[in-house]
Design an enzyme around this catalytic site. Structure first.
Site, PDB file in Angstrom:
ATOM      1  N   HIS B 158     -33.142 -16.430  -2.935  1.00  0.00           N
ATOM      2  CA  HIS B 158     -33.592 -15.241  -3.651  1.00  0.00           C
ATOM      3  C   HIS B 158     -34.306 -15.714  -4.883  1.00  0.00           C
ATOM      4  O   HIS B 158     -34.474 -14.779  -5.994  1.00  0.00           O
ATOM      5  CB  HIS B 158     -32.588 -13.996  -3.829  1.00  0.00           C
ATOM      6  CG  HIS B 158     -31.948 -13.716  -2.801  1.00  0.00           C
ATOM      7  ND1 HIS B 158     -32.345 -12.513  -1.915  1.00  0.00           N
ATOM      8  CD2 HIS B 158     -31.004 -14.309  -1.892  1.00  0.00           C
ATOM      9  CE1 HIS B 158     -31.426 -12.526  -1.044  1.00  0.00           C
ATOM     10  NE2 HIS B 158     -30.396 -13.572  -0.651  1.00  0.00           N
ATOM     11  N   SER B 280     -58.607 -26.353 -17.761  1.00  0.00           N
ATOM     12  CA  SER B 280     -59.369 -25.020 -17.844  1.00  0.00           C
ATOM     13  C   SER B 280     -60.548 -25.097 -18.645  1.00  0.00           C
ATOM     14  O   SER B 280     -60.732 -25.783 -19.503  1.00  0.00           O
ATOM     15  CB  SER B 280     -58.116 -23.981 -18.685  1.00  0.00           C
ATOM     16  OG  SER B 280     -59.048 -22.987 -19.045  1.00  0.00           O
TER      17      SER B 280
END
Lengths: 451, 451, 451, 451
Positions: B158, B280
Site C-alpha cells: 500500500h 529539462s
C-alpha cells in the site's frame, strides 16, 4: 457485522466508507469460497508438518473445514454482508466452532497469500471448465460436420460469394477452433497454477513452512518462489486467464455471426429452434434470434473485464488495495462466458439446415477458381488463367458443387476434411485437461451449469 | 506502381483510395517479408512434391528466393510504395528474374494463406525473441539479486512501510516474473505455430498439395486443418501473441515503477546511470529518468494494439479486408515492446544501490510482524499477539534487519531466496525456447537489437 | 543531430537509447509543427508586451516564424531525425537565422507548456476538420435521402425483416447521426481549447507574462489557470478528442456494415462503384468491397488509440516522460479517421440502388405491425391485437409499401422524414464549427485531404 | 414469472435460456425504472393529445403512474426476477390496477423506444449528478487551496524535485480540473438529451404522435428525428456518457496518486483521517490508505465499461439483442464512479498537512530555474543562463520558498493563483448544470449517496 480482522479496537467504522471498501467483493468471494476453504485446509496440514500445530489440532481444524466445505456446497453456508470478505468468514466460522483454535489457522499466513491461493485454485478450476465447455462445443460441431460432411453451401469472403463450400467444412472449422481454445485454456491453467501459500504479505514469514508439501497437496505444479512476485502477479495471471476465455468467446462470436446471417430470410440456410428465439413487443411477425445475439455479445463482457483489470495494474511492486478491483471483473466474466459456452452444444445440435436452399445459392461464377486452377495445372501461368476465366465467369454453369468439393483434396479441404484426425485431437485435448478439473470443487457458483 | 495481382485490366485506380487501401501495410510488411520469402520457398518445394512444378523449376525458384532472402537481409531489397504489398513484391521480383516461371509460384495459393503463413512464422520468431529478451532481463536481475542477496531495504505494501526486505528479495521477484513470461511466450508460440499453407482463400484448392511436408519444412508443429478456420484465426492468434507480450511488459512496468520511486530523493535507494536520464529544457537542476518512464509506458503500446486488433474482429466467418488492419498494431507493438525489453539488462546491471540509505529507512515498527509471529509460535493465538504488538510497535527498536531476514526461511523468503532453483528454472526456460528462434531469419527489422 | 536543449555538455548520448527516447515522435511532431510555430509567435508577442523582448526583437522573431510557417506549409522545411523534436527544430532554425536572439524565444517557457499549446491548437484544428468531414458526409447522405425519400426497402431488426422502410429513412438516420457527431466535435473542441501558455513546466514562471493576451491571440476561449492542471490535463484532453472521433467512426462503422450487407448478392440492394472495390488474387469471379470494409475497420484504430492513451495515464500529478507516448496514438488515429471520413461523401453519392429488388424483398408479414396498431387504434387493447395478427401474419399480402410508409406520419417517421428540419440542423452545425477551423493552418499533414 | 410481452402462447420457456437472456438486466433496470415510469407518463399524455386515449383514461393512467413512482421511490415496489424487465413490470402493474386500460399504454410504442427514453433520462440525470459531484469536490479543494494558498511544498516532475510549489497551487489544479469535468458532463448531457419517444422499433408508427410535446414534457431539448438513428445511437450515447465520467475519474486517479505518495513516510506531507484507512490482517504496524487506493482504482471500472460497450457495437443498423449488454456496464460504472466521487469532499476537507515537513523538503537546487530566468531577464540568453546555473545549483541555498512563489506572478502561477476567478468559474458551472438534475427523480439507486 463481524469486526474486520485488522481491527485494533476503537476503530470508527463509517458505513458509507465500509460499503465503498467492500464493493462487490462478497459476490466475487462466493466463487472463491470453496477454493479458499480447500487452500486453508492445505495450509493447516502444512502448519502441522512445520510443527506450528500439533496433529490433534490439525485434525480438528481439517474436520471442521471439511464440514464447512460441505455446507458451502450444499448452500447451507452463504457468504453475505455480515463478513468483510470470505477469509473473515472462514475464520469466524472456525472460531465459532473451535474457539481459540480457530484463530490459529491464520498463523504464518496473510490475507494476501490466502486470496492468491484461492484465486489460483479458482482460475485453474474455471480454466478446466472452460476447456470442457470448448470440447463439448467442438464435439457437437464435429458431430454435425460428420453428418453433413458434403452438403454443399456457398462459401463467402468479404461477405461476397466465393467458392462452393459444405456444411461439414463450415462447422469443422469451428470444431477445430474450439479444440485449440481448450488446449490454450489448459496451457494457461498449467502455467499459472503455481502455489503462493507460505509467502504471507509479500515478504515471507519467520516460520519454517512446508511450501513444497502444500503445493503438492493442492495439486499445483510448482511453488511460486518469491513472495514479492506472488503479490506482483496479482492481476497479471488474471489477465492470462481472461485471455484464454477471450480466445473461446472470439470463436463463439464468429459462429454466432454466421448463424445470425444464415438465419436471415435472405439466406435461409439454417432455422433456429424456437426456444432460442423470442418475439418482439411491437411486431407480431417477428421471431428474433436473441440467444444467438447474446452469445455474440458474450465476448464484450470479457473484453470489458480485460480492460478493467489492466487499468488497475499500473502500480509499483507490492500489494495495493486497488488490486481488489480485479476480482469482480475476473469472476463476472468467467461466469458469464462459461454460461454462454454451455448453451452452444444444444444450439448446434438443434440447428436445422435447409440443404436445397444452400445448394441453390451456389451460382455458376463460384466455379471460376476451380477452373483457373485446372487451367494452370495444365501449364497456363496462373495469372493468365485468372484473366481468361475472369473474362467469362458464367461458363461455370455446367458444374456441380459435389465435384467441386470432391476435387479439393488437400488435407483439411472440403474433399478431405480430416474429421477423424480432428476427432483424435479433440480426444487428446480432453485427456490433457487439468487433472483437477475432473473433480469440481464443492460450492460451485449458481451460474455454472455443469451437470 | 505495379498493377495489383487481381487487376483484370481497365481497373480505374484512384490514388486517394489506393492510399487508403494500402494504409501502413508497407511498414508492417517489411517485418513479414523474410518470413513470406521463406514460406514461399516451402510452398514451391511442396508444389514440386505435388507434381505441379518439376524439379528444375523448383530449383530455379528456390535459388531465386534464397537470393531474394539474402538481398532482404542485406538491405539491398527494400519494400516500398511501388508494391501493393509484400506478396506482390515477391512475385514481381520472381517474374523480373525468371519470367513466366515466376508467375507459377502462386499456384495453389492465395494471398489469404500466404499472409497467414508469413504471420505465423513472424509471430513464432518474435515470440522466440520475446522469450530471449525476458530471459536476458531475468539473468541480469538474478545476477544483481545474487550480489546483493542480503542487503536490507524496506518492503512496502500500500506504499506504506511493511517489513524489512532485501535487494535480493526485491530483484529476484522480477527475475522469476520474467522467467514465467518467457515460458508463456514459448507456450504461446508453440500453440499458434500451426501451418496454414495449402488452404488458399479459406476453401481449399483442387490440387493435391503436400500440406504435412510443407509444415515440417517450416518447422511448424502441426497442420491447421480447416481452411475456414485458417481465415477465422486471423486476429485471434495475434491477440494471443500480444497477450504474451503484455505479460512481460506488465512486469516491466512494475519494475520501472519501483525504480522510478526508489530513484526519488525522498527514497534515494538507487541511482540511475547518466545515460538513462535526460535534462529539462527549463530547469537546470533536473536529471530525469526518461528511459525508465518510457519503459513504464511501453505496456500502453501493447494495450492499444490489443484493443485495436480486438475491435476489428467482430465479423462473420471468412476473410474480410478489415483484417488487414490487424497487421500494423501487431508488428508495431512487438517491435516497440522488444526494443523496450532490450534495454533492461544493461539498466539493471548499471543501477547503483545506496545500501546505507536503504538500511536507514527500516524503522522499528517494521519488526512488528516478526514479533507477532514469534508470540504466536509460543502459543498466543495470532489475533491476540497481533493486538499486543499493535499496542507497542516501537518496541521493535533493538532488532536488526539481518536477523529479521534470516529468520524468514520458508522457500523463496528473504532468508532462503531459492536463487539456485530460480537459476535452474531460467536455464530450463532457455532450453525450451522455440528451436527456430535460435536461428533468426534474415531481414530483421531495424528496431530489433539482437546481436 | 543537434544537441538536446537540456545538454549540459559531457552528456554521453547512447544511440540505442536516444532512438528509444525519440520513438515515433518525429512523425507525430510533423503534425504539430505548424501549430507549434503559431503558438511560438504568440508567445513571442506576449514576451514583447511583458517587456522581456523589445519591439524590434519581437518583429524579427515573428517575421522569421512567419517565414518558417511558410516553409513548413510548402514542404521546404521538413522535420526529420536531426532534431530531438519539433520544439528543438524551431529553436535551431531561429538561432541559425537570428543568432542569439533565437535563443530568447524560450524565455518564460518550457517544452512542457510549448507542447501543450501546440497540441491544444492541433486538437482544435482537427476537431474542426472532423466536424467538417461529418457535415460533408451528412450533406451527401441527406441529398440521397431526399432523392430517394420514398423508395421502399425492407427494414430489419435483429437481422430479421421487421417493417417496410425506405431509402430515405435509412440514409436520413445516418445524416442525422453525423450532424450530431459534428456538434459533439465542436463542443469538445471548445471545451478543451483553453490556453496553457505561460505555465512553464507546471509551476509558473517568475516573469509577468500576458497570459490573457496570448490566449486571445490564439483564439482560445479561456486561460487554463493552474500550471499544475496544465500538466495533469495531458492525455485527458486527448481522450476527449479521441472520444469525439470515436462517435463519428462508430456511425461510419454501422453505415459500412449496412452497405456491406446490402451489397451481398443475397440482398442486392446496392451496387458499389468499381473504384471502391478490388479483386481477389485467387478467385477470378470476385469484386470485393475492400474500401467499405476498411471504413468499417477505421474505428478500431481510434479504439486502439484510446486504450493506448488511457493506459499511459495512471500517474501522479506533474509531467512524466510517459506522457510522450500519448502523441503517436492521438495524431495517428485522427489522421486515419479523418482520411476514412473523407471518402464517405463520394461513396454515398455513387452508390447505385436497385429499387425493384428492395421492393420485392418486402414480404406480407412485414405489415403485421401496421395492422396491429390499426386494430388497437380501433379500441382493441394492443396486446389482444398483437395476438390476433400474430395468428395470421400472411393476411398482410394485399398491402403496399407506399401506403405503409405514408401512414407513419409522426415527425421523423417514413411518412414525415423531417428532412428540411434536418437540413436546418446541418446548417446550424456548420455555422457553429470552431471559427478557426475555417482557416486551416499551414503545413497540414499529407493524410488530410481537404481541398 | 409473468409471461413475456411477446409471448404468443405455446412458447416453451427454457429456464436456463431465460436466465441467460435476462442476464443482469434486472439490476440495471432498477436504476432505469423511475425514468421509465416518468417517460411512460409523458407518452400517455402524448397519446391523449394524439386522440388515441381520451382525457379520462389519460388521467387514470397518469395517476396510477404517479402512484407507482411514489412506490418505487419509497422502496414499496422493487423490480425482481418475476418480471422480464422494467417495461414488463410497469405494464403488469397498470393492468393489475386498471385492467385492460393498462394494456393501452403500449400503443404507439415499442420496448425499443421505451428503453431508449428511460436511458436518455437516466443518463441526463446521472450526468447531472456527476456534474454536482465534481463541483462538490472542486468546492472542497478550493476551500483548502484558499486556506493554504501559500504554504510551500516541493513541486515534482518526473517524480523528481523540480521547483518550489504550494499547497494552494497543488490543490487548485485539481479544483480547476473538476470544474472542467462538470462542464463536460453538462455539455454531454445536453448533447445526448434528445427525445426518442414516438419512434417505436426503429421505423415509426402509423399514429399521429405528438413527439414535440412529449420531448418538451420531459425537458429534452430536441426530438431525435429519425427512428433508425434512435436505434443506431444505442451504445453510442452510452459511450459519450461514460467518456464524461472517465474525465472526472482520471482526475480523481491523479489526485489519489498524489495523496497516496504524499502520505508515505518518505514524504510525510499529508496524514489521512483514520476512517479512510484500514489495518493489515498480518502486520500490526500498518495503517493502509485503502479508501484512497480504491478511489484511484475507480477509473478502471469505467474503462472496463467503455471497453465492454464498445465491444458490443460492431453491428449493422437497427436493434439487435446484443445491445442489451450495454446496460449493465453503463449503470454499474456510473453508480460506482459517483459513489467514489461522493467520498472526495470529506477526504479533502479532513486531510492534515504537515507544513514544516513539506517546507523542509524544498532543497536549494530547486531554485535553479528561478535563478536562470532572472539571469535571462537581465539579458543573458536563456540557454547560456541555463548552463551557468546548472554548473552551480547549490548556490540557491540562501533563497526562501515564499519569495520564489511570490515572484511567479503570471495568472494562475503560485504567486497569483486566480482563486477568485476559479471560484467564479465554479459558480457558473453550477448554474449551468442540467436544470432537471436539480430535481432528482424518485426511486434513486442505493449506491447514490446524495442527501
Amino acid at each position: 457485522v463481524n469486526a474486520p480482522l485488522w481491527a485494533k479496537g476503537g476503530d470508527e467504522l463509517d458505513p458509507e466508507i465500509m460499503r465503498f471498501l467492500a464493493g462487490e467483493d462478497v459476490v466475487a468471494d462466493r466463487e472463491l469460497l470453496p477454493h479458499d476453504v480447500r487452500a486453508t485446509a492445505a495450509h493447516v496440514a502444512g502448519l502441522g508438518r512445520a510443527g506450528v500445530l500439533d496433529a490433534a489440532d490439525v485434525a480438528r481444524l481439517c474436520d471442521e473445514l471439511a464440514r464447512l466445505a460441505g455446507d458451502v456446497a450444499a448452500g447451507r453456508f452463504v457468504l453475505d454482508e455480515r463478513y468483510e470478505d470470505g477469509h473473515t468468514a472462514i475464520e469466524a466460522r472456525l472460531v465459532e466452532r473451535l474457539g481459540d483454535l480457530g484463530k490459529r489457522v491464520h498463523a504464518g499466513r496473510s490475507r494476501n497469500d490466502q486470496v492468491q491461493a484461492a484465486l489460483r485454485l479458482y482460475m485453474r478450476d474455471r480454466l478446466g471448465a472452460l476447456g470442457r465447455r470448448c470440447l463439448d462445443a467442438a464435439e457437437a460441431l464435429l458431430e454435425r460436420a460428420e453428418a453433413h460432411a458434403l452438403a454443399p453451401m456457398p462459401g463467402y469472403t468479404h461477405l461476397q460469394r466465393a467458392m462452393p463450400s459444405s456444411v461439414g467444412h463450415w462447422l469443422a472449422g469451428y470444431a477445430e477452433a474450439f479444440v485449440d481454445d481448450a488446449a490454450y485454456a489448459t496451457l494457461t491453467a498449467r502455467w499459472l497454477a503455481s502455489s503462493p501459500l507460505g509467502t504471507a504479505s509479500g515478504f515471507g514469514v519467520n516460520l519454517p513452512l512446508d511450501r513444497d508439501g502444500v503445493a503438492r497437496e493442492l495439486g499445483l505444479g510448482r511453488v511460486q518462489l518469491n513472495p514479492g512476485y506472488v503479490q506482483n502477479s496479482r492481476g497479471k495471471f488474471e489477465l492470462a486467464a481472461l485471455g484464454a476465455l477471450a480466445q473461446a468467446l472470439l470463436d463463439l462470436r464468429r459462429l454466432a455471426w454466421d448463424v445470425s446471417l444464415y438465419a436471415m430470410p435472405e439466406f435461409g440456410f439454417v432455422r433456429l429452434p424456437d426456444r432460442y428465439t423470442t418475439g418482439s413487443s411491437l411486431m407480431p411477425n417477428k421471431r428474433n434470434p436473441d440467444v444467438v445475439e447474446l452469445l455474440r455479445a458474450a465476448y464484450a463482457r470479457c473484453a470489458g473485464a480485460q480492460a478493467e483489470v489492466a487499468a488497475v495494474l499500473s502500480l509499483p511492486g507490492g500489494y495495493h488495495r486497488d488490486l481488489q478491483a480485479t476480482k469482480p471483473p475476473l469472476t463476472g466474466a468467467l461466469a458469464h462466458g462459461l454460461a454462454a459456452l454451455a448453451l452452444v452444444p444444444r444450439l448446434v445440435r438443434e440447428l436445422a439446415f435447409d440443404e436445397p436452399r444452400m445448394r441453390a445459392a451456389i451460382s455458376p461464377d463460384m466455379y471460376a477458381t476451380d477452373r483457373a486452377i485446372e487451367l494452370s495445372a495444365r501449364g497456363v501461368p496462373f495469372r493468365e488463367a485468372y484473366r481468361q476465366i475472369a473474362a467469362d465467369v458464367a461458363a461455370g454453369a455446367g458444374r456441380s458443387p459435389e465435384a467441386s468439393l470432391a476435387a479439393r483434396v488437400s488435407l483439411g479441404g472440403p474433399g478431405n476434411l480430416g474429421l477423424s484426425l480432428l476427432r483424435r485431437r479433440l480426444a487428446e485435448a480432453r485427456a490433457d485437461l487439468p487433472a483437477d478439473a475432473a473433480r469440481p470443487p464443492a460450492g460451485r457458483a449458481p451460474t455454472d451449469v455443469d451437470p
